[in-house]
Enzyme design. Sequence first.
Site, mmCIF file in Angstrom:
data_model
loop_
_atom_site.group_PDB
_atom_site.id
_atom_site.type_symbol
_atom_site.label_atom_id
_atom_site.label_comp_id
_atom_site.label_asym_id
_atom_site.label_seq_id
_atom_site.Cartn_x
_atom_site.Cartn_y
_atom_site.Cartn_z
ATOM 1 N N ARG A 25 0.838 -1.215 0.000
ATOM 2 C CA ARG A 25 0.000 0.000 0.000
ATOM 3 C C ARG A 25 0.869 1.260 0.000
ATOM 4 N NH1 ARG A 25 -1.793 2.755 4.619
ATOM 5 N NH2 ARG A 25 -3.824 3.817 4.463
ATOM 6 N N ARG A 29 1.061 4.060 -2.957
ATOM 7 C CA ARG A 29 0.607 5.441 -2.734
ATOM 8 C C ARG A 29 1.768 6.441 -2.773
ATOM 9 N NH1 ARG A 29 -4.683 4.604 1.215
ATOM 10 N NH2 ARG A 29 -5.864 3.525 -0.425
ATOM 11 N N ARG A 76 7.289 -19.492 -4.682
ATOM 12 C CA ARG A 76 8.712 -19.791 -4.821
ATOM 13 C C ARG A 76 8.898 -20.230 -6.269
ATOM 14 N NH1 ARG A 76 8.020 -21.184 0.825
ATOM 15 N NH2 ARG A 76 9.308 -19.717 1.967
ATOM 16 N N CYS A 77 9.942 -19.794 -6.913
ATOM 17 C CA CYS A 77 10.088 -20.000 -8.358
ATOM 18 C C CYS A 77 11.494 -20.453 -8.691
ATOM 19 C CB CYS A 77 9.766 -18.672 -9.061
ATOM 20 S SG CYS A 77 10.058 -18.707 -10.836
ATOM 21 N N GLY A 106 12.247 -12.291 1.763
ATOM 22 C CA GLY A 106 13.402 -12.640 2.588
ATOM 23 C C GLY A 106 14.697 -12.597 1.792
ATOM 24 N N ASP A 107 15.767 -13.187 2.369
ATOM 25 C CA ASP A 107 17.055 -13.029 1.680
ATOM 26 C C ASP A 107 17.154 -13.830 0.386
ATOM 27 O OD1 ASP A 107 17.230 -15.343 3.114
ATOM 28 O OD2 ASP A 107 19.000 -14.758 4.285
ATOM 29 N N GLY A 108 16.339 -14.884 0.241
ATOM 30 C CA GLY A 108 16.257 -15.569 -1.057
ATOM 31 C C GLY A 108 15.723 -14.606 -2.110
ATOM 32 N N THR A 129 9.714 -11.140 6.212
ATOM 33 C CA THR A 129 9.755 -12.542 6.657
ATOM 34 C C THR A 129 9.472 -12.592 8.152
ATOM 35 O OG1 THR A 129 11.174 -14.462 7.097
ATOM 36 C CG2 THR A 129 12.305 -12.379 6.811
ATOM 37 N N ASP A 131 10.692 -14.651 10.060
ATOM 38 C CA ASP A 131 11.828 -15.308 10.732
ATOM 39 C C ASP A 131 12.862 -14.350 11.337
ATOM 40 O OD1 ASP A 131 10.850 -17.816 10.246
ATOM 41 O OD2 ASP A 131 12.063 -18.172 8.468
ATOM 42 N N ASP A 133 15.403 -13.130 10.044
ATOM 43 C CA ASP A 133 16.759 -13.642 9.779
ATOM 44 C C ASP A 133 17.465 -12.914 8.636
ATOM 45 O OD1 ASP A 133 15.083 -14.605 7.827
ATOM 46 O OD2 ASP A 133 15.892 -16.633 7.841
ATOM 47 N N ARG A 175 12.913 -22.439 10.340
ATOM 48 C CA ARG A 175 13.646 -23.614 9.848
ATOM 49 C C ARG A 175 15.145 -23.436 10.051
ATOM 50 N NH1 ARG A 175 11.563 -25.291 4.186
ATOM 51 N NH2 ARG A 175 9.687 -25.666 5.401
ATOM 52 N N ARG A 257 1.931 -17.622 10.527
ATOM 53 C CA ARG A 257 2.246 -16.748 9.396
ATOM 54 C C ARG A 257 1.045 -15.915 8.965
ATOM 55 N NH1 ARG A 257 6.020 -19.836 5.153
ATOM 56 N NH2 ARG A 257 4.200 -19.851 3.852
HETATM 57 P P1 ADP Z 1 12.659 -15.888 1.110
HETATM 58 O O1 ADP Z 1 12.669 -14.725 0.186
HETATM 59 O O2 ADP Z 1 11.532 -15.814 2.105
HETATM 60 O O3 ADP Z 1 14.011 -16.139 1.725
HETATM 61 P P2 ADP Z 1 13.093 -18.126 -0.690
HETATM 62 O O4 ADP Z 1 14.477 -18.416 -0.205
HETATM 63 O O5 ADP Z 1 12.189 -19.283 -0.965
HETATM 64 O O6 ADP Z 1 12.275 -17.182 0.281
HETATM 65 O O7 ADP Z 1 13.253 -17.258 -2.029
HETATM 66 C C1 ADP Z 1 12.112 -16.786 -2.710
HETATM 67 C C2 ADP Z 1 12.361 -16.824 -4.179
HETATM 68 O O8 ADP Z 1 13.462 -15.960 -4.509
HETATM 69 C C3 ADP Z 1 12.782 -18.163 -4.756
HETATM 70 O O9 ADP Z 1 11.687 -19.015 -5.002
HETATM 71 C C4 ADP Z 1 13.435 -17.766 -6.052
HETATM 72 O O10 ADP Z 1 12.479 -17.492 -7.059
HETATM 73 C C5 ADP Z 1 14.132 -16.459 -5.663
HETATM 74 N N1 ADP Z 1 15.528 -16.753 -5.349
HETATM 75 C C6 ADP Z 1 16.023 -17.410 -4.282
HETATM 76 N N2 ADP Z 1 17.358 -17.566 -4.380
HETATM 77 C C7 ADP Z 1 17.719 -17.001 -5.539
HETATM 78 C C8 ADP Z 1 18.963 -16.830 -6.236
HETATM 79 N N3 ADP Z 1 20.117 -17.293 -5.742
HETATM 80 N N4 ADP Z 1 18.947 -16.179 -7.431
HETATM 81 C C9 ADP Z 1 17.795 -15.705 -7.939
HETATM 82 N N5 ADP Z 1 16.601 -15.842 -7.355
HETATM 83 C C10 ADP Z 1 16.552 -16.468 -6.173
HETATM 84 O O1 F6P Z 2 8.183 -17.761 6.382
HETATM 85 C C1 F6P Z 2 9.234 -18.326 7.059
HETATM 86 C C2 F6P Z 2 9.040 -19.804 7.224
HETATM 87 O O2 F6P Z 2 7.920 -19.992 7.993
HETATM 88 C C3 F6P Z 2 10.213 -20.556 7.818
HETATM 89 O O3 F6P Z 2 10.242 -20.574 9.214
HETATM 90 C C4 F6P Z 2 10.052 -21.934 7.255
HETATM 91 O O4 F6P Z 2 11.319 -22.481 7.074
HETATM 92 C C5 F6P Z 2 9.379 -21.709 5.936
HETATM 93 O O5 F6P Z 2 8.801 -20.416 5.984
HETATM 94 C C6 F6P Z 2 8.349 -22.720 5.611
HETATM 95 O O6 F6P Z 2 7.514 -22.269 4.596
HETATM 96 P P1 F6P Z 2 6.881 -23.163 3.453
HETATM 97 O O7 F6P Z 2 6.340 -24.372 4.088
HETATM 98 O O8 F6P Z 2 5.866 -22.264 2.850
HETATM 99 O O9 F6P Z 2 8.010 -23.493 2.521
#
Ligand code: ADP
Ligand code: F6P
Length: 324
Positions: A25, A29, A76-77, A106-108, A129, A131, A133, A175, A257
């Site tokens: 949001r 905005r 997740r992709c 999150g950091d992914g 997130t 978490d 983290d 996790r 969550r």
């Molecule tokens: P979070 O963002 O909560 O840490 P994930 O680790 O599952 O969750 O990451 C979310 C999405 O970010 C992944 O499904 C993927 O599409 C993308 N991603 C994760 N790691 C990478 C990477 N090394 N390079 C590019 N995209 C990534």
């Molecule tokens: O959103 C964080 C979290 O709950 C982590 O604690 C756990 O590792 C993960 O997501 C589990 O999520 P999912 O089952 O959607 O992969």
Amino acid sequence: MAKSIKTIGVLTSGGDAPGMNAAIRAVVRKSLTNGVKVKGIKKGYQGLLNEEIVDMNARSVSDTIQHGGTILGTARCTEFTTEAGQQKGADICKKHGIDGLVVIGGDGSYKGAQAMSRHGINTVGIPGTIDLDIACTDYTIGFDTAVNTAMEAIDKVRDTSSSHERCSIIEVMGRNAGYIALWCGVATGAEDILLPEKYDYNEQAIINNIISNRKRGKTHHLIINAEGIGHSTSMAKRIEAATGIETRATILGYMQRGGNPTCKDRYYASIMGAYAADILCAGHTNRVVAYKHGEFVDFDIEEALAMQKNLSDYEYDVSRMLAT
Ligand code: ADP
Ligand code: F6P
């Protein structure tokens, strides 16, 4: 400095977190107020690759701030972790005129954001997130709601556990990170807190502790177990066999969550969303928004991803001392 941004895309990615809607949001905005168009990208990077992209206006985010989850959806992709997937994502952004991107996750998700920046899309990340983290920030969207939800659930389990003079193991999310377990354990007066960062816990010491507490007249024993340690049900069976005290496991799961975000999550997410829109509009790119030492700040993504976050030994020691 990048050239001025005309259209900002916004997406949520990875695990959803209460407060993400407040961030969306605010991005929408604040961008509109800055004279920039906004497009919502559904279902994270997967939706980007599927071109699930919609125009957003100020009304698109009406009546959303109080709701958990994310109105844009998340995913997740795996394809997006490949060079070809990232190039495709950047090409789709360009096709839709998206020259600035806000990634809430999150950091992914930050690694995906970093990849988009490398492919020429000005990108800013917002920490989303439950978490807690992400190393560069003391706050992540959703943590406050999640710990309050878990704490209330644990208090309820404790009532029935005390009445029946049982031992309870309550498994909370996390996790790879024990912040939810540590905070909830301290806040509920748990006797033991098991964290993924302290994996080498001693089950026999817990059993001895339960037996000596019972001898001293304690009517319950509460163990908060992080998902990263897991195996709560089998642990309960072993503890019951060793102590002769009825022991039950409760896995809180996804309820942690969901739910309406707390005031803190709505407020911080709102400021972070506006901040992200502002730094993009000011021409900054490859940044992440953070809350550090009492201030909203931003860091370079590479720098942010290289930072390490360690659970505080002092806080862990205090949690152990308070449980005695
Ligand atoms: P979070 O963002 O909560 O840490 P994930 O680790 O599952 O969750 O990451 C979310 C999405 O970010 C992944 O499904 C993927 O599409 C993308 N991603 C994760 N790691 C990478 C990477 N090394 N390079 C590019 N995209 C990534
Ligand atoms: O959103 C964080 C979290 O709950 C982590 O604690 C756990 O590792 C993960 O997501 C589990 O999520 P999912 O089952 O959607 O992969």
